[in-house]
Design a protein around this motif. Sequence first.
Motif, mmCIF file in Angstrom:
data_model
loop_
_atom_site.group_PDB
_atom_site.id
_atom_site.type_symbol
_atom_site.label_atom_id
_atom_site.label_comp_id
_atom_site.label_asym_id
_atom_site.label_seq_id
_atom_site.Cartn_x
_atom_site.Cartn_y
_atom_site.Cartn_z
ATOM 1 N N TYR A 9 0.855 -1.188 0.000
ATOM 2 C CA TYR A 9 0.000 0.000 0.000
ATOM 3 C C TYR A 9 0.878 1.220 0.000
ATOM 4 O O TYR A 9 2.027 1.139 0.401
ATOM 5 C CB TYR A 9 -0.921 0.013 1.221
ATOM 6 N N PRO A 10 0.448 2.345 -0.433
ATOM 7 C CA PRO A 10 -0.811 2.644 -1.125
ATOM 8 C C PRO A 10 -0.660 2.448 -2.619
ATOM 9 O O PRO A 10 0.449 2.324 -3.133
ATOM 10 C CB PRO A 10 -0.998 4.118 -0.799
ATOM 11 N N MET A 70 -9.174 11.210 -3.027
ATOM 12 C CA MET A 70 -9.265 10.224 -4.102
ATOM 13 C C MET A 70 -10.692 9.724 -4.283
ATOM 14 O O MET A 70 -11.130 9.470 -5.401
ATOM 15 C CB MET A 70 -8.301 9.058 -3.853
ATOM 16 N N ALA A 71 -11.452 9.609 -3.196
ATOM 17 C CA ALA A 71 -12.861 9.215 -3.317
ATOM 18 C C ALA A 71 -13.618 10.250 -4.154
ATOM 19 O O ALA A 71 -14.441 9.884 -5.012
ATOM 20 C CB ALA A 71 -13.489 9.072 -1.934
ATOM 21 N N SER A 125 -1.399 8.331 -4.089
ATOM 22 C CA SER A 125 -1.184 9.126 -2.882
ATOM 23 C C SER A 125 -1.920 10.453 -2.808
ATOM 24 O O SER A 125 -1.671 11.219 -1.893
ATOM 25 C CB SER A 125 0.307 9.396 -2.726
ATOM 26 N N ALA A 126 -2.791 10.751 -3.688
ATOM 27 C CA ALA A 126 -3.506 12.043 -3.700
ATOM 28 C C ALA A 126 -2.494 13.176 -3.817
ATOM 29 O O ALA A 126 -1.850 13.307 -4.832
ATOM 30 C CB ALA A 126 -4.435 12.219 -2.521
ATOM 31 N N SER A 165 -5.658 11.801 1.947
ATOM 32 C CA SER A 165 -5.704 11.324 0.566
ATOM 33 C C SER A 165 -6.943 10.487 0.258
ATOM 34 O O SER A 165 -7.452 10.550 -0.860
ATOM 35 C CB SER A 165 -4.435 10.546 0.218
ATOM 36 N N CYS A 166 -7.456 9.735 1.216
ATOM 37 C CA CYS A 166 -8.639 8.902 0.938
ATOM 38 C C CYS A 166 -9.858 9.719 0.518
ATOM 39 O O CYS A 166 -10.475 9.419 -0.503
ATOM 40 C CB CYS A 166 -8.969 8.007 2.128
ATOM 41 N N PRO A 167 -10.238 10.765 1.254
ATOM 42 C CA PRO A 167 -11.401 11.532 0.789
ATOM 43 C C PRO A 167 -11.144 12.274 -0.518
ATOM 44 O O PRO A 167 -12.059 12.428 -1.340
ATOM 45 C CB PRO A 167 -11.688 12.507 1.930
ATOM 46 N N THR A 227 -3.237 8.887 4.797
ATOM 47 C CA THR A 227 -4.507 8.404 4.270
ATOM 48 C C THR A 227 -5.694 9.236 4.733
ATOM 49 O O THR A 227 -6.709 9.292 4.049
ATOM 50 C CB THR A 227 -4.737 6.936 4.650
ATOM 51 N N SER A 228 -5.619 9.885 5.909
ATOM 52 C CA SER A 228 -6.778 10.656 6.338
ATOM 53 C C SER A 228 -7.051 11.838 5.439
ATOM 54 O O SER A 228 -8.159 12.333 5.390
ATOM 55 C CB SER A 228 -6.654 11.126 7.777
#
Length: 124
Positions: free
Chosen positions: A19-20, A37-38, A23-24, A33-35, A30-31
């Motif tokens: 992972y990952p 990328m979503a 990376s946005a 980059s996840c939103p 991740t807190s």
Amino acid sequence: SSASGLPPTRSFNSSGRAYPDISAIAVEGTSQSCPIMAGIFSMVVDQRLNAGLPSLGFVAPRLWQIAQRFPGEAFEDVPDGNSKCSCDNGFPSAKGWDPNTGWGRPIWKGMVKHLASDTRKIKA
């Protein structure tokens, strides 16, 4: 810590999936980059649905194919940095895929080109 500056092998799964994938913006983990990328993927899916195409489904293998076959088109490599933050070891960024930033930051034009199309196969 290990002699190479990497985390001790007992602290991560060295034989499983890494992972990952991407990376946005390559900061704040991740807190953040996840939103981001979503949101990007929701816009790609929106383009697909508005064109009468199906959703993407499980996209990870396709991301890897795109990154390997078309370097620099959908993801901007992030070769600098390290995930160690306040620790004495971490995963360094490197050219190409690395465990710190994955394939890098998304490039919208390339994401649309390779993910909002009607083909499931990646053309060489």
